[in-house]
Design an enzyme around this catalytic site. Structure first.
Site, PDB file in Angstrom:
ATOM      1  N   ASN A  16     -12.535 -41.189  -1.155  1.00  9.80           N
ATOM      2  CA  ASN A  16     -11.050 -40.700  -1.452  1.00  9.80           C
ATOM      3  C   ASN A  16     -10.698 -40.807  -2.531  1.00  9.80           C
ATOM      4  OD1 ASN A  16      -8.352 -39.702  -1.286  1.00  9.80           O
ATOM      5  ND2 ASN A  16      -7.972 -41.341  -0.147  1.00  9.80           N
ATOM      6  N   LYS A  18      -8.235 -39.435  -4.169  1.00  9.74           N
ATOM      7  CA  LYS A  18      -6.869 -39.438  -4.302  1.00  9.74           C
ATOM      8  C   LYS A  18      -6.302 -38.543  -5.602  1.00  9.74           C
ATOM      9  CE  LYS A  18      -6.681 -44.150  -2.454  1.00  9.74           C
ATOM     10  NZ  LYS A  18      -5.823 -45.372  -1.993  1.00  9.74           N
ATOM     11  N   HIS A 106      -3.270 -40.126   6.146  1.00 13.78           N
ATOM     12  CA  HIS A 106      -3.704 -41.388   5.349  1.00 13.78           C
ATOM     13  C   HIS A 106      -2.438 -42.122   5.213  1.00 13.78           C
ATOM     14  CE1 HIS A 106      -4.429 -43.596   1.970  1.00 13.78           C
ATOM     15  NE2 HIS A 106      -5.906 -43.333   1.997  1.00 13.78           N
ATOM     16  N   GLU A 108      -0.984 -43.294   2.902  1.00 19.99           N
ATOM     17  CA  GLU A 108      -0.134 -43.040   1.596  1.00 19.99           C
ATOM     18  C   GLU A 108       0.744 -41.607   1.698  1.00 19.99           C
ATOM     19  OE1 GLU A 108      -3.062 -42.966  -1.428  1.00 19.99           O
ATOM     20  OE2 GLU A 108      -3.305 -45.129  -1.360  1.00 19.99           O
ATOM     21  N   GLU A 179      -7.436 -48.013   8.825  1.00 19.52           N
ATOM     22  CA  GLU A 179      -7.325 -48.545   7.503  1.00 19.52           C
ATOM     23  C   GLU A 179      -6.113 -49.367   7.675  1.00 19.52           C
ATOM     24  OE1 GLU A 179      -9.049 -45.978   4.424  1.00 19.52           O
ATOM     25  OE2 GLU A 179      -7.147 -45.139   4.581  1.00 19.52           O
ATOM     26  N   GLY A 185      -6.435 -50.659  -1.448  1.00 20.32           N
ATOM     27  CA  GLY A 185      -6.174 -50.737  -2.783  1.00 20.32           C
ATOM     28  C   GLY A 185      -5.747 -52.276  -3.393  1.00 20.32           C
ATOM     29  N   SER A 221     -10.400 -51.381   0.651  1.00 20.21           N
ATOM     30  CA  SER A 221     -11.025 -52.270  -0.271  1.00 20.21           C
ATOM     31  C   SER A 221     -12.576 -52.371  -0.084  1.00 20.21           C
ATOM     32  CB  SER A 221     -10.431 -53.702  -0.465  1.00 20.21           C
ATOM     33  OG  SER A 221      -9.085 -53.590  -0.936  1.00 20.21           O
TER      34      SER A 221
HETATM   35  C1  PEP Z   1      -8.134 -45.508   0.971  1.00 17.68           C
HETATM   36  O1  PEP Z   1      -7.267 -45.228   0.088  1.00 17.68           O
HETATM   37  O2  PEP Z   1      -8.392 -44.609   2.068  1.00 17.68           O
HETATM   38  C2  PEP Z   1      -8.876 -46.816   0.738  1.00 17.68           C
HETATM   39  C3  PEP Z   1      -9.440 -47.316   1.517  1.00 17.68           C
HETATM   40  O3  PEP Z   1      -8.638 -47.311  -0.767  1.00 17.68           O
HETATM   41  P1  PEP Z   1      -9.271 -48.443  -1.134  1.00 17.68           P
HETATM   42  O4  PEP Z   1     -10.692 -48.390  -1.037  1.00 17.68           O
HETATM   43  O5  PEP Z   1      -9.020 -48.441  -2.828  1.00 17.68           O
HETATM   44  O6  PEP Z   1      -8.805 -49.727  -0.752  1.00 17.68           O
END
Ligand code: PEP
Length: 264
Positions: A16, A18, A106, A108, A179, A185, A221
């Site tokens: 992703n 973003k 998601h 976010e 998630e 992040g 992450s």
């Molecule tokens: C995400 O935004 O779906 C995500 C998993 O981000 P990150 O890998 O940066 O933690």
């Protein structure tokens, strides 16, 4: 036949991006990913999806083999096919732009755009109507985790999707990405045991006809160095990756490690 859908049941790794990358940067990142994967030689089967901003979809499409394992997914979709919805993009438009799949719900978008469980369900129906694989994101916040409400949160998020599914999609193939919001992040990934427990809760919340076909991903992450910890488990089909997907060769190393761990 051109491959327009994601292989059923197989390994799945999605990156992703973003709100990152101009079209030219997206094409260059894809080129680096492709050369990294090509250098690795034959890899175990699995789908690899890139979720770029909408504006880069068409440019990337031109650099992708429609029948290959590497494909496009979008980061969001509207629940209507068309209409007076300024700023929105519909599922048929995503198919038109070359997408095989779409992220839905998601964290976010839930946190920043106020996306609700019922909108997530409506978007899931719209994706399925158009033949897009929905990758539905669920996960608890740090506060919910500390309050011991992880299971409760996951069950509510998954149940909203199940309850909102249109009749024709009651045995559809769904991808659910666990998630945990605190792991996104932050550099602080969950451990394999957390992901397995969440996968079990998610699966147990699905009725049998959905559970039989559903795939669960882990996201938060994930890096080349920890992807195997998640993908080595049969209960976890793959991963959803943010930061570590932004650099083509780094994402390539993650994909190689993940697919190899899955095939072991
Ligand atoms: C995400 O935004 O779906 C995500 C998993 O981000 P990150 O890998 O940066 O933690």
């Amino acid at each position: 036949l051109p491959k327009t859908t994601v292989s059923p049941g197989g390994a799945l790794i999605a990156g992703n991006w973003k709100m990152h990358k101009l079209s030219s940067e997206a094409v260059e990142t894809l080129r680096q990913l492709q050369s990294c994967l090509a250098e690795a030689g034959p890899l175990p089967a699995g789908d690899v999806l890139i979720c770029p901003p909408f504006t880069a979809l068409w440019a990337l499409r031109a650099s992708l083999d429609p029948s290959g394992p590497l494909g496009l997914a979008a980061q969001d979709v509207h629940w209507q096919d068309q209409g007076a919805y300024t700023g929105e993009v519909s599922a048929p438009m995503l198919v038109d732009a070359g997408c095989r799949a779409v992220l839905i719900g998601h964290s976010e978008r839930r946190a920043q755009a106020g996306e609700t469980d019922s909108q997530v369900a409506a978007k899931t129906n719209a994706a399925l109507d158009a033949g897009l694989m929905p990758i539905i994101c669920v996960g608890e916040t740090l506060e919910q985790r500390q309050a011991g409400e992880t299971d409760l949160t996951l069950k509510a998020q998954v149940k909203a999707v199940v309850d909102g599914l249109a009749d024709q999609h009651r045995s559809a193939e769904l991808v659910l990405a666990y998630e945990p919001v605190w792991a996104i992040g932050t550099g602080q990934a969950a451990v394999g045991a957390d992901a397995l427990a969440a996968a079990a809760t998610i699966r147990a919340t699905l009725p049998p006809q959905l559970a039989a076909k559903a795939r669960v991903l882990y996201g938060g992450s994930v890096k080349a160095t920890n992807v195997a910890e998640f993908m080595r488990h049969p209960q976890i089909a793959g991963v959803l990756v943010g930061g570590a997907s932004l650099e083509g060769r780094e994402f390539g190393r993650l994909v190689i490690s993940g697919l190899k761990a899955k095939s072991r």
